[in-house]
Design an enzyme around this catalytic site. Structure first.
Site, PDB file in Angstrom:
ATOM      1  N   PRO A   9      27.515  41.935  25.138  1.00 28.96           N
ATOM      2  CA  PRO A   9      27.069  43.216  24.600  1.00 28.96           C
ATOM      3  C   PRO A   9      28.109  43.957  23.766  1.00 28.96           C
ATOM      4  O   PRO A   9      29.293  43.969  24.106  1.00 28.96           O
ATOM      5  CB  PRO A   9      26.709  44.026  25.850  1.00 28.96           C
ATOM      6  N   ASN A  10      27.609  44.557  22.696  1.00 26.81           N
ATOM      7  CA  ASN A  10      28.376  45.425  21.790  1.00 26.81           C
ATOM      8  C   ASN A  10      29.363  44.673  20.886  1.00 26.81           C
ATOM      9  O   ASN A  10      30.014  45.285  20.043  1.00 26.81           O
ATOM     10  CB  ASN A  10      29.121  46.534  22.563  1.00 26.81           C
ATOM     11  N   ARG A  17      33.929  49.010  15.877  1.00 22.23           N
ATOM     12  CA  ARG A  17      34.002  49.435  17.272  1.00 22.23           C
ATOM     13  C   ARG A  17      35.455  49.515  17.732  1.00 22.23           C
ATOM     14  O   ARG A  17      36.138  48.470  17.815  1.00 22.23           O
ATOM     15  CB  ARG A  17      33.246  48.411  18.138  1.00 22.23           C
ATOM     16  N   TYR A  22      40.059  46.541  19.445  1.00 21.51           N
ATOM     17  CA  TYR A  22      39.443  45.233  19.179  1.00 21.51           C
ATOM     18  C   TYR A  22      39.787  44.642  17.814  1.00 21.51           C
ATOM     19  O   TYR A  22      39.436  43.487  17.546  1.00 21.51           O
ATOM     20  CB  TYR A  22      37.912  45.361  19.332  1.00 21.51           C
ATOM     21  N   ASN A  71      32.815  35.190  25.461  1.00 21.35           N
ATOM     22  CA  ASN A  71      33.304  36.545  25.680  1.00 21.35           C
ATOM     23  C   ASN A  71      32.137  37.318  26.301  1.00 21.35           C
ATOM     24  O   ASN A  71      31.255  37.777  25.587  1.00 21.35           O
ATOM     25  CB  ASN A  71      33.752  37.207  24.377  1.00 21.35           C
ATOM     26  N   ALA A  74      31.298  43.462  28.478  1.00 24.82           N
ATOM     27  CA  ALA A  74      31.224  44.296  29.688  1.00 24.82           C
ATOM     28  C   ALA A  74      30.643  43.545  30.884  1.00 24.82           C
ATOM     29  O   ALA A  74      30.963  43.869  32.039  1.00 24.82           O
ATOM     30  CB  ALA A  74      30.400  45.549  29.400  1.00 24.82           C
ATOM     31  N   HIS A  77      32.744  42.160  33.955  1.00 18.57           N
ATOM     32  CA  HIS A  77      33.157  42.945  35.121  1.00 18.57           C
ATOM     33  C   HIS A  77      32.009  43.245  36.079  1.00 18.57           C
ATOM     34  O   HIS A  77      32.218  43.887  37.106  1.00 18.57           O
ATOM     35  CB  HIS A  77      33.790  44.262  34.637  1.00 18.57           C
ATOM     36  N   ASP A  84      27.297  32.685  38.106  1.00 14.26           N
ATOM     37  CA  ASP A  84      26.481  31.613  38.697  1.00 14.26           C
ATOM     38  C   ASP A  84      25.981  30.644  37.625  1.00 14.26           C
ATOM     39  O   ASP A  84      25.960  29.430  37.842  1.00 14.26           O
ATOM     40  CB  ASP A  84      25.283  32.206  39.443  1.00 14.26           C
ATOM     41  N   GLU A  97      37.020  31.431  28.883  1.00 13.22           N
ATOM     42  CA  GLU A  97      36.711  32.866  28.696  1.00 13.22           C
ATOM     43  C   GLU A  97      37.706  33.471  27.711  1.00 13.22           C
ATOM     44  O   GLU A  97      38.902  33.197  27.787  1.00 13.22           O
ATOM     45  CB  GLU A  97      36.806  33.581  30.053  1.00 13.22           C
ATOM     46  N   HIS A  99      38.857  37.184  25.683  1.00 13.21           N
ATOM     47  CA  HIS A  99      38.755  38.631  25.469  1.00 13.21           C
ATOM     48  C   HIS A  99      39.660  39.032  24.316  1.00 13.21           C
ATOM     49  O   HIS A  99      40.798  38.558  24.224  1.00 13.21           O
ATOM     50  CB  HIS A  99      39.153  39.414  26.723  1.00 13.21           C
ATOM     51  N   LEU A 100      39.139  39.905  23.471  1.00 10.75           N
ATOM     52  CA  LEU A 100      39.919  40.388  22.328  1.00 10.75           C
ATOM     53  C   LEU A 100      41.113  41.205  22.806  1.00 10.75           C
ATOM     54  O   LEU A 100      42.229  41.062  22.313  1.00 10.75           O
ATOM     55  CB  LEU A 100      39.019  41.260  21.437  1.00 10.75           C
ATOM     56  N   SER A 101      40.848  42.079  23.776  1.00 11.47           N
ATOM     57  CA  SER A 101      41.896  42.962  24.297  1.00 11.47           C
ATOM     58  C   SER A 101      42.507  42.353  25.553  1.00 11.47           C
ATOM     59  O   SER A 101      41.904  41.479  26.181  1.00 11.47           O
ATOM     60  CB  SER A 101      41.293  44.338  24.625  1.00 11.47           C
ATOM     61  N   ARG A 106      44.285  47.792  30.477  1.00  9.64           N
ATOM     62  CA  ARG A 106      43.292  48.845  30.294  1.00  9.64           C
ATOM     63  C   ARG A 106      42.853  49.441  31.655  1.00  9.64           C
ATOM     64  O   ARG A 106      43.544  49.277  32.651  1.00  9.64           O
ATOM     65  CB  ARG A 106      42.126  48.278  29.481  1.00  9.64           C
ATOM     66  N   ARG A 110      38.377  47.135  34.394  1.00  8.23           N
ATOM     67  CA  ARG A 110      38.379  45.956  33.519  1.00  8.23           C
ATOM     68  C   ARG A 110      39.335  44.861  33.995  1.00  8.23           C
ATOM     69  O   ARG A 110      39.425  43.794  33.400  1.00  8.23           O
ATOM     70  CB  ARG A 110      38.756  46.354  32.093  1.00  8.23           C
TER      71      ARG A 110
HETATM   72  C1  DQA Z   1      36.115  42.701  25.998  1.00  9.01           C
HETATM   73  C2  DQA Z   1      36.715  43.528  27.127  1.00  9.01           C
HETATM   74  C3  DQA Z   1      35.619  44.168  27.980  1.00  9.01           C
HETATM   75  O1  DQA Z   1      36.206  44.958  29.014  1.00  9.01           O
HETATM   76  C4  DQA Z   1      34.748  45.074  27.131  1.00  9.01           C
HETATM   77  O2  DQA Z   1      33.683  45.587  27.894  1.00  9.01           O
HETATM   78  C5  DQA Z   1      34.260  44.409  25.902  1.00  9.01           C
HETATM   79  C6  DQA Z   1      35.146  43.525  25.158  1.00  9.01           C
HETATM   80  C7  DQA Z   1      37.200  42.145  25.054  1.00  9.01           C
HETATM   81  O3  DQA Z   1      36.901  41.223  24.312  1.00  9.01           O
HETATM   82  O4  DQA Z   1      38.330  42.668  25.031  1.00  9.01           O
HETATM   83  O5  DQA Z   1      33.142  44.677  25.436  1.00  9.01           O
HETATM   84  O6  DQA Z   1      35.435  41.590  26.549  1.00  9.01           O
END
Ligand code: DQA
Length: 144
Positions: A9-10, A17, A22, A71, A74, A77, A84, A97, A99-101, A106, A110
């Site tokens: 998501p997002n 964003r 990011y 990725n 959200a 978490h 599963d 897995e 993650h950008l950040s 943070r 997270r």
């Molecule tokens: C994220 C980190 C997550 O905590 C956050 O909700 C995201 C992006 C990252 O790529 O850093 O949407 O997965």
């Protein structure tokens, strides 16, 4: 080699964003970067704001893909369902897995990933470049 790249998501909003967290790259930029770095890898790149879509795509990956870069955004978490789903196919379709950040730098909420235990490993903190690093790690794992 066929790799499924999943974005939660997002992440469709990347580029505008919270760029201080990011980066300024869009998801399309990241897709191009991965495909340029690995021209011989067949990459199916997808994004959804729906947890159900992501679970369905993971569940369908057996026999179609060699590995997954994910990725979960959200859902990382919160989603036992995604954990599963990844575990259900892990014997045939291992996942990395990304993650950008650096989520450990943070908010505390997270720091915990429910999906990481279902993956081979995790790459985080390198913004969009991390996707190519994650794919490098996955290809290395698959070619062992
Ligand atoms: C994220 C980190 C997550 O905590 C956050 O909700 C995201 C992006 C990252 O790529 O850093 O949407 O997965």
């Amino acid at each position: 080699m066929k790799i499924l790249v999943l974005n939660g998501p997002n992440l469709n909003l990347l580029g505008t964003r919270e760029p201080e967290i990011y980066g300024f790259e869009t998801l399309a930029d990241i897709e191009t970067e991965m495909k340029t770095a690995f021209p011989d890898v067949e990459i199916d790149f997808r994004q959804s704001n729906s947890e159900a879509d992501l679970m369905t795509w993971i569940g369908e990956a057996r026999g179609k893909f060699d590995g997954i870069v994910i990725n979960p955004a959200a859902f990382t978490h919160t989603s036992l369902g995604l954990c599963d789903a990844l575990k259900a196919v892990a014997d045939a379709v291992p996942a990395v897995e990304i993650h950008l950040s650096n989520t450990h730098k943070r908010e505390e909420i997270r720091h915990k990933s429910l999906t990481a235990p279902a993956c081979i490993g995790q790459i985080m903190g390198f913004q969009g470049f991390g996707y190519t690093l994650a794919l490098r790690a996955l290809v290395h794992h698959l070619e062992r």
